[in-house]
Structure formats: structure tokens, C-alpha cells
Design an enzyme around this catalytic site. Structure first.
Site, PDB file in Angstrom:
ATOM      1  N   LYS A  16       0.848  -1.206   0.000  1.00 21.06           N
ATOM      2  CA  LYS A  16       0.000   0.000   0.000  1.00 21.06           C
ATOM      3  C   LYS A  16       0.884   1.257   0.000  1.00 21.06           C
ATOM      4  CE  LYS A  16      -3.771  -2.583   2.052  1.00 21.06           C
ATOM      5  NZ  LYS A  16      -4.973  -2.615   2.867  1.00 21.06           N
ATOM      6  N   HIS A  72      -8.644  -2.950  -6.228  1.00 21.37           N
ATOM      7  CA  HIS A  72      -8.629  -3.051  -4.759  1.00 21.37           C
ATOM      8  C   HIS A  72      -9.778  -2.227  -4.177  1.00 21.37           C
ATOM      9  CE1 HIS A  72      -7.364  -2.741  -0.591  1.00 21.37           C
ATOM     10  NE2 HIS A  72      -6.610  -3.799  -0.811  1.00 21.37           N
ATOM     11  N   GLU A 132     -11.587 -10.363  -0.982  1.00 20.18           N
ATOM     12  CA  GLU A 132     -11.236  -9.532   0.180  1.00 20.18           C
ATOM     13  C   GLU A 132     -12.489  -8.838   0.686  1.00 20.18           C
ATOM     14  OE1 GLU A 132      -6.787  -8.220   0.271  1.00 20.18           O
ATOM     15  OE2 GLU A 132      -8.022  -6.689  -0.618  1.00 20.18           O
ATOM     16  N   SER A 168      -6.766  -9.123   6.933  1.00 19.60           N
ATOM     17  CA  SER A 168      -6.197  -9.439   8.249  1.00 19.60           C
ATOM     18  C   SER A 168      -5.508 -10.797   8.302  1.00 19.60           C
ATOM     19  CB  SER A 168      -7.273  -9.358   9.342  1.00 19.60           C
ATOM     20  OG  SER A 168      -7.859  -8.078   9.363  1.00 19.60           O
TER      21      SER A 168
END
Ligand code: PGA
Length: 257
Positions: A16, A99, A172, A219
Site C-alpha cells: 500500500k 482493490h 477480500e 487481516s
């Protein structure tokens, strides 16, 4: 592509915007001195500005380089954008596309994701297509529909990956991205089956088997990674927070080797 055919685990680190280029260089240097398990395919995705430097530090380590985004045009008047052609010239092999942070903050639509996928595959790169529902969509029980739609629309008229390329789809769920907390592995597997079916609808079983992998993201850490990756339904992980410190990332790789 043998790696995909045998469905080795793929671990993608999404750095990121967490690291300055100098910090990305330091992390790449540390990773270059680490023993990377041969049984796992590894890719790290630095910011655009760090790609060239990280790529040269990781050359001949077996770790591939990916970008966090791409633009769909090849060149021209697109201020601030980076083309797939340029990413390939810098040594990238993968590109994260769609994303949830980009979908949310920059209003990226499935149509934009579709164009980016076409550019990515058209230039010989392998996309990591991100899909996933919001907490509210799950509450309304439309998460299967949302994820299937994201894939169908993203892959409209997109040819299957060619030899040497693959399509990774990362499920995700937005509500599981850290610092929230991971999805239940069984829920993740259920959604991986939705992803699988949408891929089969688009490409057919054979292409799906030979040139796609399904990842889980949200996570992920060393302690839970094995509960997600079973090689049957989930073939790897997309890792954010736990990919920006060499020790955390190495522990994830070791847990899968
Ligand atoms: P996380 O991020 O591992 O920090 O939850 C994953 C991602 O957003 O790709």
C-alpha cells in the site's frame, strides 16, 4: 503455466502507501537476505516510485514484483497515470486491479476494472483482481450476488490468460481488512466457491484449473494463514499490514511451506 497448474500457494504482499521508497528499499534488502521457501510463489507490490529499486534488489531471489494499480491507456495525455507497458518494462509481473480502497476512494467501477484487466493481460502481466462485499451488503445477504457480478463485469470480453500469465482473484471482504479482523475461514471458502463458479462461467473448467488462482485477503497473519489456504478452494493470500515488516511476512511464508 506449471506453477498455477499445480496450484502452489501464492502469497502477495500489498505494501500500500505504507513505506517511503527508502523504507521499501530497506525491506527489499532484508527480504533478499531471507530464505524464501521454494514451495510458495511470492510477489511484493510496492508503490510505483519504489518498483524499479525494489525490483533490482529482489532480482534472482525468486520474489516477483507487482504494482498496486495500472491505467488502461498505453500512453498519452493521462496526467498522473502509469501504463501496463511501463510496468512491464520495469520488471513487474503482477498488477493488483480493483482493490476495494481504490473502488471506494476513487470510485473505480467494474467497467474501469475491466479496462485495467484488458490492459494488464494485453501487456503480458498477471492481474490480481480484488473483489469483495461491504459489511452492509453481507448484512443484506447480497454478498454472493455482488461478488459474482464484480467478476462477471470485470471479465467481460477479457480473454483468458495466455501461456506464462495467470489471473489471481483475491476475495477480500471489505469488513475484514485490518485493523478490523479476519473473516471466518469457512465463510471465506464459501465465497471462494462463488468466485470459482463465476470464473468457470467465464472461462470454463480447463482454463480455470490451468491459469487461475483464488486468494483470500483481510487481516491475514502467520497465525491464521493456514486456516485459509487449503489448496482446494483457496490457493493463496493477499497480505497488507503483515507484509511490511520482513519478520511478519517471513513467518507467513514459513507457515505455508
Ligand atoms: P490487510 O490488507 O492484510 O492489512 O487486512 C489486505 C489488503 O487490503 O489487501
Amino acid at each position: 503455466m506449471q506453477a498455477v497448474a499445480s496450484r502452489r500457494a501464492l502469497v502477495a504482499g500489498n505494501w500500500k502507501m505504507n513505506l517511503l521508497t527508502s523504507e521499501a528499499e530497506a525491506l527489499a534488502t532484508e527480504l533478499s537476505r531471507s530464505r524464501i521457501p521454494r514451495t510458495v510463489d511470492v510477489v511484493v507490490c510496492p508503490t510505483f516510485t519504489a518498483i524499479a529499486r525494489v525490483g533490482s534488489l529482489l532480482r534472482s531471489t525468486g520474489i516477483s514484483i507487482g504494482a498496486q494499480d495500472v491505467f488502461w491507456r498505453d500512453s498519452g495525455a493521462s496526467t498522473g497515470e502509469v501504463s501496463a507497458d511501463d510496468l512491464r518494462s520495469l520488471g513487474c509481473r503482477y498488477v493488483i486491479v480493483g482493490h476495494s480502497e481504490r473502488r471506494r476512494e476513487y470510485q473505480e467501477t467494474n467497467l474501469m476494472v475491466n479496462r485495467k484487466l484488458l490492459a494488464t493481460l494485453g501487456h503480458g502481466l498477471s492481474p490480481i483482481l480484488c473483489v469483495g462485499e461491504s459489511a452492509e451488503e453481507r448484512q443484506r445477504n447480497i454478498h454472493h450476488m455482488i461478488v459474482a457480478q464484480q467478476i462477471h463485469e470485470a471479465l467481460r470480453s477479457v480473454p483468458p490468460p495466455r501461456q506464462g500469465q495467470e489471473l489471481a482473484v483475491a476475495y477480500e471482504p471489505i469488513w475484514a481488512i485490518s485493523p478490523a479482523g479476519p473473516a471466518d475461514p469457512e465463510d471465506a471458502r464459501e465465497m471462494a466457491r462463488v468466485v470459482h463458479q463465476a470464473l468457470v462461467d467465464t472461462y470454463g473448467e480447463t482454463h480455470v484449473k490451468t491459469s487461475t488462482r483464488i486468494l483470500y485477503g483481510g487481516s491475514v497473519e502467520a497465525e491464521n494463514v493456514r486456516s485459509f489456504v487449503d489448496q482446494e478452494t483457496i490457493h493463496g493470500v493477499l497480505v497488507g499490514a503483515q507484509s511490511i515488516h520482513a519478520d511478519d511476512f517471513r513467518r507467513i511464508l514459513r507457515a505455508l511451506s
